[in-house]
Design a protein around this motif. Sequence first.
Motif, PDB file in Angstrom:
ATOM      1  N   ALA B  86       0.829  -1.203   0.000  1.00  0.00           N
ATOM      2  CA  ALA B  86       0.000   0.000   0.000  1.00  0.00           C
ATOM      3  C   ALA B  86       0.867   1.257   0.000  1.00  0.00           C
ATOM      4  CB  ALA B  86      -0.937  -0.007   1.207  1.00  0.00           C
ATOM      5  N   ARG B  89       2.229   1.920  -3.385  1.00  0.00           N
ATOM      6  CA  ARG B  89       1.226   2.321  -4.376  1.00  0.00           C
ATOM      7  C   ARG B  89       0.881   3.805  -4.304  1.00  0.00           C
ATOM      8  NH1 ARG B  89      -2.403  -2.447  -3.146  1.00  0.00           N
ATOM      9  NH2 ARG B  89      -1.861  -4.068  -4.638  1.00  0.00           N
ATOM     10  N   ARG B  90       1.243   4.469  -3.202  1.00  0.00           N
ATOM     11  CA  ARG B  90       0.919   5.888  -3.059  1.00  0.00           C
ATOM     12  C   ARG B  90       1.462   6.710  -4.217  1.00  0.00           C
ATOM     13  NH1 ARG B  90       2.599   6.920   3.235  1.00  0.00           N
ATOM     14  NH2 ARG B  90       1.132   5.426   4.132  1.00  0.00           N
ATOM     15  N   PHE B 102     -15.877   6.326  -5.600  1.00  0.00           N
ATOM     16  CA  PHE B 102     -16.592   5.891  -4.402  1.00  0.00           C
ATOM     17  C   PHE B 102     -17.986   6.515  -4.420  1.00  0.00           C
ATOM     18  CE2 PHE B 102     -12.043   6.173  -2.762  1.00  0.00           C
ATOM     19  CZ  PHE B 102     -11.774   4.856  -3.119  1.00  0.00           C
ATOM     20  N   GLU B 113     -10.227  12.004  -0.086  1.00  0.00           N
ATOM     21  CA  GLU B 113     -10.201  10.829   0.793  1.00  0.00           C
ATOM     22  C   GLU B 113      -8.779  10.293   1.036  1.00  0.00           C
ATOM     23  OE1 GLU B 113     -12.512   9.613   2.557  1.00  0.00           O
ATOM     24  OE2 GLU B 113     -11.699   7.695   3.198  1.00  0.00           O
ATOM     25  N   ALA B 114      -8.075   9.963  -0.047  1.00  0.00           N
ATOM     26  CA  ALA B 114      -6.748   9.351   0.127  1.00  0.00           C
ATOM     27  C   ALA B 114      -5.701  10.322   0.706  1.00  0.00           C
ATOM     28  CB  ALA B 114      -6.269   8.747  -1.191  1.00  0.00           C
ATOM     29  N   ARG B 117      -6.614  10.529   4.492  1.00  0.00           N
ATOM     30  CA  ARG B 117      -6.517   9.292   5.273  1.00  0.00           C
ATOM     31  C   ARG B 117      -5.160   8.618   5.145  1.00  0.00           C
ATOM     32  NH1 ARG B 117     -10.794   9.133   8.845  1.00  0.00           N
ATOM     33  NH2 ARG B 117     -12.275  10.520   7.849  1.00  0.00           N
ATOM     34  N   VAL B 118      -4.530   8.733   3.963  1.00  0.00           N
ATOM     35  CA  VAL B 118      -3.277   8.007   3.736  1.00  0.00           C
ATOM     36  C   VAL B 118      -2.059   8.898   3.990  1.00  0.00           C
ATOM     37  CG1 VAL B 118      -1.931   6.718   2.049  1.00  0.00           C
ATOM     38  CG2 VAL B 118      -4.419   6.484   2.072  1.00  0.00           C
ATOM     39  N   ARG B 162      -8.737  12.415  -8.680  1.00  0.00           N
ATOM     40  CA  ARG B 162      -8.549  11.633  -7.461  1.00  0.00           C
ATOM     41  C   ARG B 162      -7.155  10.995  -7.440  1.00  0.00           C
ATOM     42  NH1 ARG B 162     -12.277   6.382  -6.238  1.00  0.00           N
ATOM     43  NH2 ARG B 162     -11.279   5.666  -8.150  1.00  0.00           N
ATOM     44  N   ALA B 163      -6.745  10.444  -8.596  1.00  0.00           N
ATOM     45  CA  ALA B 163      -5.422   9.818  -8.663  1.00  0.00           C
ATOM     46  C   ALA B 163      -4.322  10.874  -8.538  1.00  0.00           C
ATOM     47  CB  ALA B 163      -5.285   9.042  -9.971  1.00  0.00           C
ATOM     48  N   MET B 166      -2.806  12.364  -5.084  1.00  0.00           N
ATOM     49  CA  MET B 166      -1.738  11.707  -4.324  1.00  0.00           C
ATOM     50  C   MET B 166      -0.360  12.148  -4.834  1.00  0.00           C
ATOM     51  SD  MET B 166      -3.095   9.871  -1.984  1.00  0.00           S
ATOM     52  CE  MET B 166      -1.967   8.581  -1.454  1.00  0.00           C
TER      53      MET B 166
END
Lengths: 285, 253
Positions: B86, B89-90, B102, B113-114, B117-118, B162-163, B166
């Motif tokens: 995981a 993959r960030r 989502f 979200e990511a 949270r990530v 969204r992608a 990150m």
Amino acid sequence: MTTTDTPAVRVVPVRHYGRWLTALVVAGLAALFLRALLTSPNLEPGTVAHYLFQDYVLDGVLTTLWLTLLAMVLGTAGGILLAVLRLSDNPVLRGVSWTFIWVFRGTPLLVQIIFFGFLGALFPRITLSVPFTGTVLFDRPTSVVVTGTVAAVLALSLNEMAYAAEVIRGGILAVDGGQTEAAAALGMSPTLTLRRVVLPQAMRVIIPPMGNETITMLKSTALVSIIAGRDLMTAVQSVYQNNYKVIPLLVVAAIWYLALVSLLSAGQWLVERRFGRGFARGGVR
Amino acid sequence: MTAMVRAEGVTKRFGPVEVLKGIDLTVAPGEVACLLGPSGSGKSTFLRCVNHLERIDGGQLSVDGELVGYRRQGDRLYELKAREVAVRRRDIGMVFQRFNLFPHLTALGNVTEAPVRVLRTPRAQAREEALRLLDRVGLADRAHHYPSQLSGGQQQRVAIARAMAMRPKLMLFDEPTSALDPELVGEVLDVMKGLAADGMTMVVVTHEMGFAREVADQVAFLDDGVVVEVGPPDEVLGRPRHERTRAFLDKVL
């Protein structure tokens, strides 16, 4: 004018003679039944009204409510755990979860309630000690620890766990696999994915059957009267065992159960709307 | 310079079927590589291997010098735990054919979200960046819409935002326009062209020959689990050297 001239025509809707007749017959039968019920001298509306708000009946209602709430909270928490175990890659965990569900779904709740009520007959003492040292942290007779109320909570919540696990597992499986992949591709860990992506979506599928479970649970609490669980049913039973006014007191219980279930149904509707967000049908406001 | 993606003899089988039979491919930083080929050629499977959504069975695959899904210690390869995968993959963004937004979150929620949270980005900052990204894909006014209220093209653009949230160093596109109505394809390709122009390293599985010709630095034609032909787009698409490439192009062009 390009429209063709047509003589005025009257539209006659289909006449549902059969439907009218059925409605009449059913309404008549219902009226007859209601009359029989209300004119029965044994219904005693006065007695019903007298007992409806007695302190010990209200205490019973309160006990029934928190028994339901506690069993559902514990049952749901345990259900999530069991569902995750059943979907685990570890065959031992899968097997344990499967066996638990098999036993608690496969035996009558009434048997489980009585079983926990008489747990002392199987394990006379409950002892917690540190292995190989002889140090005893906790040692009490089972009958002191597992009172009627504790046995009721144990039986109801363990039973609920088994059912909730299946409902929750179904909800988790209903979430599209692409969702987990998208979360993974964003670098989300499996736990985070479960908590933030899968469960919120599974909720939409889980809530209607869990609403049913809650309603069933509210009524199942009546079974704990068999081990004197102090609930609503125990309260009315102890009254009619003294004064033999069985029917009026059962009506008292029925009125309360019906009122509580109606409240729960309204709550379910609100929760469903909340988790339906983002889903076109009935969801977006 | 370290290659952004380096694949050497990558093999993958699903049960008895060998889907990848030794893929060799190198993508330099800032490059756009398009993977073409008939369905079942293994191009999507290979793309999914790059961020370890599929585990490879043989060969070596690395992203920015780090092995995908494994850690090398001495002469041994240790498979990474889900949590470690995981983390890797960030840095790799992925856009799916069926968007996979989502559905319970708004466009803005999908994008924040990511990071929140990530990466533990402060919410206000993540929100600001998300709005900037949504503006960049032309959806500033759709931030508070749920995916079900957006068209396919809009959903795919949210997925790209969204992608991008990150801040990936590599973006993977798995047939990003294949599920779209024809009139919505252009808006998604325009966003992708913008990313390419900004120097994003991209690996794109696509059937859009026009996009490949215009944007790609290299085009790889895959068939039956191998790279049949690889090179600049005007060579592979204009003067294909292999019979299989020619036959495929005749069908799609």
